[in-house]
Write a protein that holds these residues in place. Structure first.
Motif: not given
Length: 172
Positions: A17-23, A87-94, A100-110
């Protein structure tokens, strides 16, 4: 492969398994149907699932660009690019599909014209000799806001990059 063998990974065997807190980001490539790929980012792990799918991981605070494109018999049905901070441990995310689990979305374009414009901006940054992962996160937010409002974003400059590096060094 036996049940206890390590999964195949680019560069040799890896832990089960990957290292803990890996996105983790699931990538798929089915020619002319579904194409999910990483445009830029420093992968911390890479696991091949089968010949069409793999999972890549990103360490906390690293940036990556995730491009998704899909089509059917009638043409393109989705064209999207997301620039995300892992994201890092305990950080909020989108949440974001295939991340998985998600991240901080800086740019979202479609939509292909805007996605193509983001890809051109990434190419321009690389032409300056910079790695897009090192670009100021505020610049990606600026690009998101300008393109969402159907305006042209400003180009990233060497001066802007120097200011970002100084600010990052001064942060605790």
């Amino acid at each position: 492969m036996t049940g206890n063998a390590a999964p195949r990974v680019r560069g040799g065997p890896s832990p089960a398994s990957p290292a803990p807190f890996t996105t983790l980001v699931e990538l798929t490539w089915i020619e002319r149907k579904i194409e999910h790929w990483i445009r830029f980012g420093r992968e911390s792990c890479d696991q091949i699932l089968d010949r069409r799918r793999r999972v890549v991981g990103f360490a906390p605070n690293s940036l990556f660009a995730f491009v998704r494109w899909a089509s059917n018999d009638y043409g393109t049905i989705i064209s999207r690019v997301d620039i995300v901070r892992a994201i890092g441990p305990g950080e909020p995310f989108q949440t974001l599909p295939f991340v998985r689990p998600g991240g901080e979305i800086l740019l979202k374009i479609d939509g292909w014209p805007k996605v193509e414009r983001v890809l051109q901006l990434i190419d321009a940054i690389e032409a300056m000799g910079l790695d897009p992962v090192d670009v100021a996160p505020d610049y990606w937010r600026h690009v998101h806001n300008r393109l969402t409002a159907s305006h042209e974003p400003r180009a990233y400059t060497a001066e802007q990059h120097q200011a970002w590096l100084l600010r990052r060094r001064a942060e605790p």
